[in-house]
Scaffold this motif. Structure first.
Motif, PDB file in Angstrom:
ATOM      1  N   LEU A  65       0.823  -1.216   0.000  1.00 40.83           N
ATOM      2  CA  LEU A  65       0.000   0.000   0.000  1.00 40.83           C
ATOM      3  C   LEU A  65       0.854   1.261   0.000  1.00 40.83           C
ATOM      4  O   LEU A  65       0.354   2.348   0.267  1.00 40.83           O
ATOM      5  N   GLY A  66       2.141   1.108  -0.305  1.00 35.18           N
ATOM      6  CA  GLY A  66       3.005   2.295  -0.405  1.00 35.18           C
ATOM      7  C   GLY A  66       4.142   2.229   0.593  1.00 35.18           C
ATOM      8  O   GLY A  66       4.178   1.371   1.466  1.00 35.18           O
ATOM      9  N   SER A  67       5.083   3.146   0.465  1.00 36.36           N
ATOM     10  CA  SER A  67       6.221   3.163   1.377  1.00 36.36           C
ATOM     11  C   SER A  67       5.703   3.488   2.770  1.00 36.36           C
ATOM     12  O   SER A  67       4.628   4.088   2.922  1.00 36.36           O
ATOM     13  N   GLU A  68       6.466   3.118   3.793  1.00 32.96           N
ATOM     14  CA  GLU A  68       5.974   3.325   5.170  1.00 32.96           C
ATOM     15  C   GLU A  68       5.635   4.800   5.412  1.00 32.96           C
ATOM     16  O   GLU A  68       4.633   5.120   6.051  1.00 32.96           O
ATOM     17  N   GLN A  69       6.496   5.693   4.914  1.00 32.63           N
ATOM     18  CA  GLN A  69       6.203   7.116   5.171  1.00 32.63           C
ATOM     19  C   GLN A  69       4.939   7.561   4.427  1.00 32.63           C
ATOM     20  O   GLN A  69       4.144   8.338   4.956  1.00 32.63           O
ATOM     21  N   ASP A  70       4.729   7.036   3.217  1.00 35.76           N
ATOM     22  CA  ASP A  70       3.494   7.394   2.490  1.00 35.76           C
ATOM     23  C   ASP A  70       2.250   6.935   3.250  1.00 35.76           C
ATOM     24  O   ASP A  70       1.208   7.591   3.208  1.00 35.76           O
ATOM     25  N   THR A  71       2.364   5.804   3.958  1.00 35.50           N
ATOM     26  CA  THR A  71       1.165   5.308   4.640  1.00 35.50           C
ATOM     27  C   THR A  71       0.754   6.226   5.800  1.00 35.50           C
ATOM     28  O   THR A  71      -0.421   6.272   6.158  1.00 35.50           O
ATOM     29  N   VAL A  72       1.710   6.964   6.354  1.00 32.37           N
ATOM     30  CA  VAL A  72       1.341   7.913   7.425  1.00 32.37           C
ATOM     31  C   VAL A  72       0.481   9.022   6.817  1.00 32.37           C
ATOM     32  O   VAL A  72      -0.572   9.400   7.352  1.00 32.37           O
ATOM     33  N   ASN A  73       0.908   9.518   5.655  1.00 36.03           N
ATOM     34  CA  ASN A  73       0.112  10.542   4.951  1.00 36.03           C
ATOM     35  C   ASN A  73      -1.278  10.025   4.627  1.00 36.03           C
ATOM     36  O   ASN A  73      -2.281  10.720   4.838  1.00 36.03           O
ATOM     37  N   ASP A  74      -1.340   8.801   4.110  1.00 34.28           N
ATOM     38  CA  ASP A  74      -2.631   8.247   3.681  1.00 34.28           C
ATOM     39  C   ASP A  74      -3.575   8.061   4.874  1.00 34.28           C
ATOM     40  O   ASP A  74      -4.774   8.355   4.786  1.00 34.28           O
ATOM     41  N   ALA A  75      -3.015   7.580   5.988  1.00 35.46           N
ATOM     42  CA  ALA A  75      -3.854   7.416   7.188  1.00 35.46           C
ATOM     43  C   ALA A  75      -4.271   8.781   7.709  1.00 35.46           C
ATOM     44  O   ALA A  75      -5.397   8.977   8.163  1.00 35.46           O
ATOM     45  N   SER A  76      -3.377   9.721   7.610  1.00 36.91           N
ATOM     46  CA  SER A  76      -3.670  11.063   8.110  1.00 36.91           C
ATOM     47  C   SER A  76      -4.888  11.677   7.401  1.00 36.91           C
ATOM     48  O   SER A  76      -5.731  12.313   8.029  1.00 36.91           O
ATOM     49  N   ILE A  77      -4.980  11.450   6.088  1.00 39.83           N
ATOM     50  CA  ILE A  77      -6.123  12.024   5.360  1.00 39.83           C
ATOM     51  C   ILE A  77      -7.310  11.051   5.287  1.00 39.83           C
ATOM     52  O   ILE A  77      -8.332  11.353   4.685  1.00 39.83           O
ATOM     53  N   GLY A  78      -7.168   9.883   5.894  1.00 35.17           N
ATOM     54  CA  GLY A  78      -8.310   8.972   6.010  1.00 35.17           C
ATOM     55  C   GLY A  78      -8.527   8.072   4.816  1.00 35.17           C
ATOM     56  O   GLY A  78      -9.548   7.399   4.714  1.00 35.17           O
ATOM     57  N   THR A  79      -7.544   7.997   3.888  1.00 37.65           N
ATOM     58  CA  THR A  79      -7.714   7.074   2.749  1.00 37.65           C
ATOM     59  C   THR A  79      -7.163   5.687   3.069  1.00 37.65           C
ATOM     60  O   THR A  79      -7.297   4.757   2.281  1.00 37.65           O
ATOM     61  N   LEU A  80      -6.485   5.567   4.212  1.00 39.95           N
ATOM     62  CA  LEU A  80      -6.006   4.267   4.683  1.00 39.95           C
ATOM     63  C   LEU A  80      -6.451   4.130   6.131  1.00 39.95           C
ATOM     64  O   LEU A  80      -6.436   5.119   6.881  1.00 39.95           O
TER      65      LEU A  80
END
Ligand code: MLT
Length: 338
Positions: free
Chosen positions: A73-88
């Protein structure tokens, strides 16, 4: 309407209500998506499996969690962004990959701060950990609800044995995009190569970089022994891997489901500590049997410790919240303040 018809009507109404209540419950049932940076068999995977198991138990099977391993689902740092905006929904990742979003968690990645599993548990599950959970929520919009404990990050490389910082001079080392870790290698005399975790295996395989550091369990799960043959038992960073949930997603849940999520996170955390103790020595032995040459740092690691703590700690007093915060952490660990 006679009595018999009335009873039949009441029964059929009750049945309708029961069916629609069940339908509403099912409509809310959710399979949460959990991003996992590492491969199967690592501590992240183990934390995620336990979380899923307990979440199902606590919600009577209503909710479950599907793990997407290997950075799918993306690099570990990208997943923080995605969770932050609620898409993950959730992510399990190394704490060093959270630091760029919430600098105060850097206190957990200061070199030689955490010296044992007990230290890691004391910090993450006590008041310090609670404060870091709040800071991460405020800074990054994600809530840490569990912690995996993965052991010390050992250095691996494909060139030669490394026991002193001088031995690093001709080794190109990959590090996460984490300023504290970059500065630690600089203190040891080299310029490391910052790179996303998801690109690391290929970079090692293709010789773009010669080495990296991660815990034994991660080295094993990622099959790094296929592309690395030397290990140095550094103890500069005890790897902690939080389970984060998007705060937007968390707030959409009922109070009962929020409670179930928190309890599942806590159960998974407790399981992770036990699992590390059971697995680490066996995995180290297996890597040695597969041909990895394991060495200890020279002179009890003292040169490594002195360079890293004298050059790196002072630079990060401000970003972790001040020298008082650092001293409070040292005090919590029963160590001398500075
Ligand atoms: C990294 O090196 O980027 C991480 O520590 C890898 C991991 O999450 O295991």
């Amino acid at each position: 309407m006679n009595h018999k018809n009335k009873v039949a009507k009441v029964l059929s109404l009750s049945l309708c209500l029961a069916v629609s209540a069940a339908a509403a419950t099912m409509a809310q049932a959710k399979t949460f998506k959990v991003a996992v940076g590492d491969a199967a068999g690592g501590t992240q995977h183990e934390l995620g499996k336990k979380f899923n198991e307990v979440l199902q138990e606590k919600t009577g099977g209503k909710h479950d969690a599907k793990l997407f391993l290997n950075g799918q689902l993306g690099s570990e740092q990208d997943t923080v962004n995605d969770a932050s905006i609620g898409t993950l929904d959730f992510s399990i990742l190394a704490i060093n990959n959270v630091t760029p979003f919430s600098p105060s968690v850097g206190v957990l990645t200061l070199p030689y701060m955490i010296q044992s599993l007990d230290d890691a548990i004391t910090l993450t599950q006590g008041e310090v950990g609670q404060q870091l959970v709040e800071n991460t929520l405020r800074d990054a919009g994600v809530r840490i609800i569990g912690w995996a404990y993965s052991g010390f990050r050992v250095l691996t490389n494909s060139k030669h044995a490394v026991t002193t910082p001088e031995d690093l001079s001709d080794v190109v080392v990959r590090v996460p995009k984490n300023a504290i870790m970059i500065d630690t290698y600089k203190a040891w005399g080299i310029n490391p190569t910052p790179m996303a975790w998801s690109e690391t295996f290929t970079a090692l395989q293709q010789g773009v970089v010669d080495g990296q550091d991660n815990p034994y369990i991660t080295v094993y799960a990622m099959k790094f022994d296929e592309v690395q043959n030397h290990v140095t038992n550094l103890r500069y960073l005890f790897s902690i891997e939080p389970l984060i949930v998007s705060e937007a997603v968390f707030q959409e849940q009922s109070p009962e489901d929020q409670q179930a999520i928190l309890e599942a996170g806590q159960a998974a955390t407790e399981h992770s500590a036990k699992w590390l103790v059971e697995q680490e020595a066996r995995i180290k032995q297996e890597l040695a049997e597969k041909g990895m040459q394991i060495a200890d740092p020279a002179n009890g690691e003292q040169e490594w410790i002195d360079l890293a703590t004298s050059k790196v700690w002072p630079k990060y007093f401000d970003s972790i919240g001040g020298k008082d915060v650092l001293n409070n952490v040292l005090k919590t660990l029963g160590r001398d303040e500075i």
